[in-house]
Write a protein that holds these residues in place. Structure first.
Motif, PDB file in Angstrom:
ATOM      1  N   ILE A 139       0.811  -1.219   0.000  1.00 56.39           N
ATOM      2  CA  ILE A 139       0.000   0.000   0.000  1.00 56.39           C
ATOM      3  C   ILE A 139       0.845   1.269   0.000  1.00 56.39           C
ATOM      4  CG2 ILE A 139      -1.897  -1.192   1.169  1.00 56.39           C
ATOM      5  CD1 ILE A 139      -1.124   0.353   3.696  1.00 56.39           C
ATOM      6  N   GLY A 140       2.137   1.103  -0.207  1.00 55.76           N
ATOM      7  CA  GLY A 140       3.003   2.264  -0.363  1.00 55.76           C
ATOM      8  C   GLY A 140       3.438   2.930   0.917  1.00 55.76           C
ATOM      9  N   LEU A 141       3.481   2.181   2.023  1.00 56.32           N
ATOM     10  CA  LEU A 141       3.891   2.780   3.296  1.00 56.32           C
ATOM     11  C   LEU A 141       5.165   2.154   3.870  1.00 56.32           C
ATOM     12  CD1 LEU A 141       0.606   3.381   5.347  1.00 56.32           C
ATOM     13  CD2 LEU A 141       2.123   5.086   4.351  1.00 56.32           C
ATOM     14  N   GLU A 142       5.824   1.342   3.067  1.00 48.87           N
ATOM     15  CA  GLU A 142       7.012   0.659   3.560  1.00 48.87           C
ATOM     16  C   GLU A 142       8.074   1.663   4.020  1.00 48.87           C
ATOM     17  OE1 GLU A 142      10.147  -2.820   2.052  1.00 48.87           O
ATOM     18  OE2 GLU A 142       9.161  -1.501   0.598  1.00 48.87           O
ATOM     19  N   HIS A 143       8.188   2.783   3.326  1.00 47.52           N
ATOM     20  CA  HIS A 143       9.215   3.766   3.670  1.00 47.52           C
ATOM     21  C   HIS A 143       8.929   4.492   4.982  1.00 47.52           C
ATOM     22  CE1 HIS A 143       6.055   6.111   1.797  1.00 47.52           C
ATOM     23  NE2 HIS A 143       6.635   7.234   2.196  1.00 47.52           N
ATOM     24  N   ARG A 144       7.709   4.327   5.506  1.00 44.51           N
ATOM     25  CA  ARG A 144       7.365   4.996   6.766  1.00 44.51           C
ATOM     26  C   ARG A 144       7.263   4.020   7.933  1.00 44.51           C
ATOM     27  NH1 ARG A 144       5.206  10.100   5.892  1.00 44.51           N
ATOM     28  NH2 ARG A 144       5.847  10.380   8.059  1.00 44.51           N
ATOM     29  N   MET A 145       7.691   2.773   7.754  1.00 46.31           N
ATOM     30  CA  MET A 145       7.384   1.751   8.759  1.00 46.31           C
ATOM     31  C   MET A 145       8.047   2.007  10.106  1.00 46.31           C
ATOM     32  SD  MET A 145       9.378  -1.659   7.453  1.00 46.31           S
ATOM     33  CE  MET A 145      11.100  -1.656   7.001  1.00 46.31           C
ATOM     34  N   HIS A 146       9.134   2.762  10.153  1.00 45.29           N
ATOM     35  CA  HIS A 146       9.785   3.029  11.436  1.00 45.29           C
ATOM     36  C   HIS A 146       9.368   4.380  12.030  1.00 45.29           C
ATOM     37  CE1 HIS A 146      12.107  -0.556  10.977  1.00 45.29           C
ATOM     38  NE2 HIS A 146      12.700  -0.136   9.878  1.00 45.29           N
ATOM     39  N   ASP A 147       8.496   5.111  11.341  1.00 52.85           N
ATOM     40  CA  ASP A 147       7.977   6.372  11.867  1.00 52.85           C
ATOM     41  C   ASP A 147       6.862   6.086  12.874  1.00 52.85           C
ATOM     42  OD1 ASP A 147       9.664   7.711  10.172  1.00 52.85           O
ATOM     43  OD2 ASP A 147       8.144   8.096   8.653  1.00 52.85           O
ATOM     44  N   TYR A 148       6.633   7.046  13.770  1.00 54.13           N
ATOM     45  CA  TYR A 148       5.515   6.924  14.694  1.00 54.13           C
ATOM     46  C   TYR A 148       4.213   7.269  13.965  1.00 54.13           C
ATOM     47  CZ  TYR A 148       8.823   6.421  18.508  1.00 54.13           C
ATOM     48  OH  TYR A 148       9.825   5.959  19.322  1.00 54.13           O
ATOM     49  N   ALA A 149       3.145   6.588  14.327  1.00 55.40           N
ATOM     50  CA  ALA A 149       1.859   6.793  13.656  1.00 55.40           C
ATOM     51  C   ALA A 149       1.408   8.254  13.739  1.00 55.40           C
ATOM     52  CB  ALA A 149       0.797   5.878  14.262  1.00 55.40           C
ATOM     53  N   LYS A 150       1.725   8.924  14.833  1.00 57.32           N
ATOM     54  CA  LYS A 150       1.290  10.305  14.998  1.00 57.32           C
ATOM     55  C   LYS A 150       1.966  11.241  14.000  1.00 57.32           C
ATOM     56  CE  LYS A 150       4.699  11.160  18.675  1.00 57.32           C
ATOM     57  NZ  LYS A 150       4.866  11.477  20.114  1.00 57.32           N
ATOM     58  N   ASN A 151       3.034  10.779  13.378  1.00 61.45           N
ATOM     59  CA  ASN A 151       3.759  11.613  12.416  1.00 61.45           C
ATOM     60  C   ASN A 151       3.329  11.357  10.976  1.00 61.45           C
ATOM     61  OD1 ASN A 151       5.288  12.790  14.492  1.00 61.45           O
ATOM     62  ND2 ASN A 151       6.855  11.193  14.383  1.00 61.45           N
ATOM     63  N   LEU A 152       2.184  10.700  10.798  1.00 66.15           N
ATOM     64  CA  LEU A 152       1.646  10.450   9.458  1.00 66.15           C
ATOM     65  C   LEU A 152       0.308  11.176   9.292  1.00 66.15           C
ATOM     66  CD1 LEU A 152       3.673   8.017   9.757  1.00 66.15           C
ATOM     67  CD2 LEU A 152       2.083   6.708   8.360  1.00 66.15           C
ATOM     68  N   PRO A 153       0.288  12.481   9.267  1.00 66.45           N
ATOM     69  CA  PRO A 153      -0.991  13.209   9.247  1.00 66.45           C
ATOM     70  C   PRO A 153      -1.849  12.905   8.036  1.00 66.45           C
ATOM     71  CG  PRO A 153       0.839  14.672   8.727  1.00 66.45           C
ATOM     72  CD  PRO A 153       1.441  13.386   9.218  1.00 66.45           C
ATOM     73  N   TYR A 154      -1.253  12.602   6.896  1.00 67.22           N
ATOM     74  CA  TYR A 154      -2.028  12.376   5.681  1.00 67.22           C
ATOM     75  C   TYR A 154      -2.146  10.899   5.308  1.00 67.22           C
ATOM     76  CZ  TYR A 154      -1.069  17.337   5.334  1.00 67.22           C
ATOM     77  OH  TYR A 154      -0.944  18.682   5.603  1.00 67.22           O
ATOM     78  N   GLU A 155      -1.507  10.040   6.097  1.00 70.29           N
ATOM     79  CA  GLU A 155      -1.498   8.621   5.735  1.00 70.29           C
ATOM     80  C   GLU A 155      -2.018   7.724   6.854  1.00 70.29           C
ATOM     81  OE1 GLU A 155       2.717   8.784   4.742  1.00 70.29           O
ATOM     82  OE2 GLU A 155       2.207   8.228   2.681  1.00 70.29           O
ATOM     83  N   GLN A 156      -2.578   8.343   7.899  1.00 72.21           N
ATOM     84  CA  GLN A 156      -3.073   7.545   9.009  1.00 72.21           C
ATOM     85  C   GLN A 156      -4.233   6.654   8.581  1.00 72.21           C
ATOM     86  OE1 GLN A 156      -3.913  10.240  12.237  1.00 72.21           O
ATOM     87  NE2 GLN A 156      -1.742  10.589  12.673  1.00 72.21           N
ATOM     88  N   ARG A 157      -5.074   7.127   7.665  1.00 73.64           N
ATOM     89  CA  ARG A 157      -6.192   6.305   7.199  1.00 73.64           C
ATOM     90  C   ARG A 157      -5.671   5.057   6.491  1.00 73.64           C
ATOM     91  NH1 ARG A 157     -10.930   6.676   9.215  1.00 73.64           N
ATOM     92  NH2 ARG A 157     -11.115   8.894   8.775  1.00 73.64           N
ATOM     93  N   LYS A 158      -4.639   5.218   5.675  1.00 70.07           N
ATOM     94  CA  LYS A 158      -4.051   4.060   5.005  1.00 70.07           C
ATOM     95  C   LYS A 158      -3.487   3.078   6.024  1.00 70.07           C
ATOM     96  CE  LYS A 158      -2.705   6.060   0.539  1.00 70.07           C
ATOM     97  NZ  LYS A 158      -1.556   6.323  -0.363  1.00 70.07           N
ATOM     98  N   LEU A 159      -2.859   3.610   7.066  1.00 70.79           N
ATOM     99  CA  LEU A 159      -2.283   2.745   8.088  1.00 70.79           C
ATOM    100  C   LEU A 159      -3.376   1.972   8.811  1.00 70.79           C
ATOM    101  CD1 LEU A 159       0.009   1.636   9.773  1.00 70.79           C
ATOM    102  CD2 LEU A 159      -0.038   3.744  11.144  1.00 70.79           C
ATOM    103  N   GLU A 160      -4.484   2.626   9.089  1.00 71.04           N
ATOM    104  CA  GLU A 160      -5.581   1.924   9.756  1.00 71.04           C
ATOM    105  C   GLU A 160      -6.123   0.800   8.870  1.00 71.04           C
ATOM    106  OE1 GLU A 160      -9.292   3.187  12.609  1.00 71.04           O
ATOM    107  OE2 GLU A 160      -9.155   4.148  10.654  1.00 71.04           O
ATOM    108  N   ILE A 161      -6.206   1.045   7.572  1.00 77.66           N
ATOM    109  CA  ILE A 161      -6.644   0.006   6.640  1.00 77.66           C
ATOM    110  C   ILE A 161      -5.611  -1.121   6.582  1.00 77.66           C
ATOM    111  CG2 ILE A 161      -7.161  -0.488   4.212  1.00 77.66           C
ATOM    112  CD1 ILE A 161      -8.307   2.361   4.022  1.00 77.66           C
ATOM    113  N   ALA A 162      -4.332  -0.765   6.618  1.00 80.91           N
ATOM    114  CA  ALA A 162      -3.282  -1.778   6.619  1.00 80.91           C
ATOM    115  C   ALA A 162      -3.403  -2.680   7.841  1.00 80.91           C
ATOM    116  CB  ALA A 162      -1.906  -1.117   6.587  1.00 80.91           C
ATOM    117  N   ARG A 163      -3.718  -2.096   8.983  1.00 81.26           N
ATOM    118  CA  ARG A 163      -3.891  -2.906  10.200  1.00 81.26           C
ATOM    119  C   ARG A 163      -5.086  -3.844  10.060  1.00 81.26           C
ATOM    120  NH1 ARG A 163      -4.804   0.347  15.598  1.00 81.26           N
ATOM    121  NH2 ARG A 163      -6.834   0.666  14.583  1.00 81.26           N
ATOM    122  N   ALA A 164      -6.156  -3.352   9.421  1.00 79.07           N
ATOM    123  CA  ALA A 164      -7.328  -4.202   9.183  1.00 79.07           C
ATOM    124  C   ALA A 164      -6.965  -5.363   8.252  1.00 79.07           C
ATOM    125  CB  ALA A 164      -8.454  -3.368   8.588  1.00 79.07           C
TER     126      ALA A 164
END
Length: 257
Positions: A139-164
């Protein structure tokens, strides 16, 4: 092939009937939307599907098996996972760790294995980490995998879907995924949902942004005051007089034109 089949479900809260004899189905590989004005009962339907609420009447079949009134964890294990209108991530955990949480709905080792970090624990955790990274990559978030979730203001929705997705979900329930997004972000979301569909995921969506709904849905169901008032292809729902009436007050003209 029908993945989810909802038959005549009814949910009451005291004297209020929040969902009244609602039926719909979702076929494998589809994007299906449930729409309706505020208070129509959309979120209640999602809470029923995910085991938060029990129903008084009706049946729900997932892959041919009855699942109504089962516990939420049983629903997730069956293959249904959801996101929320108000994003619910572990903000002080890293992106990869958030996805790993999803993988642990099914854990094959015991307490002793985890406590002493046995070879079995190390092997399974390595497999789960590999899967989590693959999901982030897809889903194109591999480059952010070591960032904290709070630091993804525009991609948090994608991360939530990834967790699902990490739960092993066969059906993704997306609750208002475009909430708070501008036009550009909504367009990006549309493309993302199309990508999910192309990868074989089945999506059930509730959404207020009609530009998203009309451009992504294979079929649409409309509920108002807990009752189902229309269903069909986007172009048919858009011109349905009962739908226009339900959105009366200026919304309908923009939403379904």
């Amino acid at each position: 092939m029908t993945l989810l089949d909802v038959q005549h479900i009814t949910k009451r809260f005291g004297g209020l009937t929040a969902v009244n004899n609602v039926s719909f189905h979702v076929d494998k590989g589809e994007v299906v939307s449930i729409i309706g004005p505020n208070g129509a009962g959309k979120t209640t339907v999602f809470n029923i599907l995910t085991g938060v609420y029990e129903i008084e009447e009706g049946k729900i079949f997932f892959e041919g098996k009855e699942i109504q009134n089962q516990a939420p964890q049983a629903i997730v294990k069956a293959g249904i996972s959801r996101t929320f209108q108000n994003i619910r991530l572990f903000m002080n955990m890293r992106v990869l760790e958030n996805v790993l949480v999803g993988t642990h709905i099914n854990t094959e080792y015991g307490f002793i294995d985890a406590l002493f970090r046995t070879p079995k624990w190390r092997r399974i955790e390595a497999e789960k980490t590999k899967r989590a990274i693959q999901i982030l990559k897809s889903i194109g978030l591999e480059h952010r995998m070591h960032d904290y979730a709070k630091n993804l203001p525009y991609e948090q929705r994608k991360l939530e879907i990834a967790r699902a997705i990490a739960t092993g979900a066969k059906l993704l329930l997306l609750d208002e995924p475009a909430a708070g997004m501008n036009n550009s972000e909504s367009e990006d979301l549309l493309n993302f949902i199309r990508t999910l569909k192309d990868k074989g995921y089945t999506v059930l969506l509730i959404e207020h942004d009609m530009s998203v709904v009309m451009n992504i849905s294979d079929r649409i169901y409309v509920i108002d005051y807990g009752k189902q008032i229309a269903e069909g292809l986007p172009k048919d729902v858009a011109t349905n007089p009962r739908v226009v009436e339900a959105y009366l007050g200026g919304v309908a003209n923009d939403a379904v034109s």
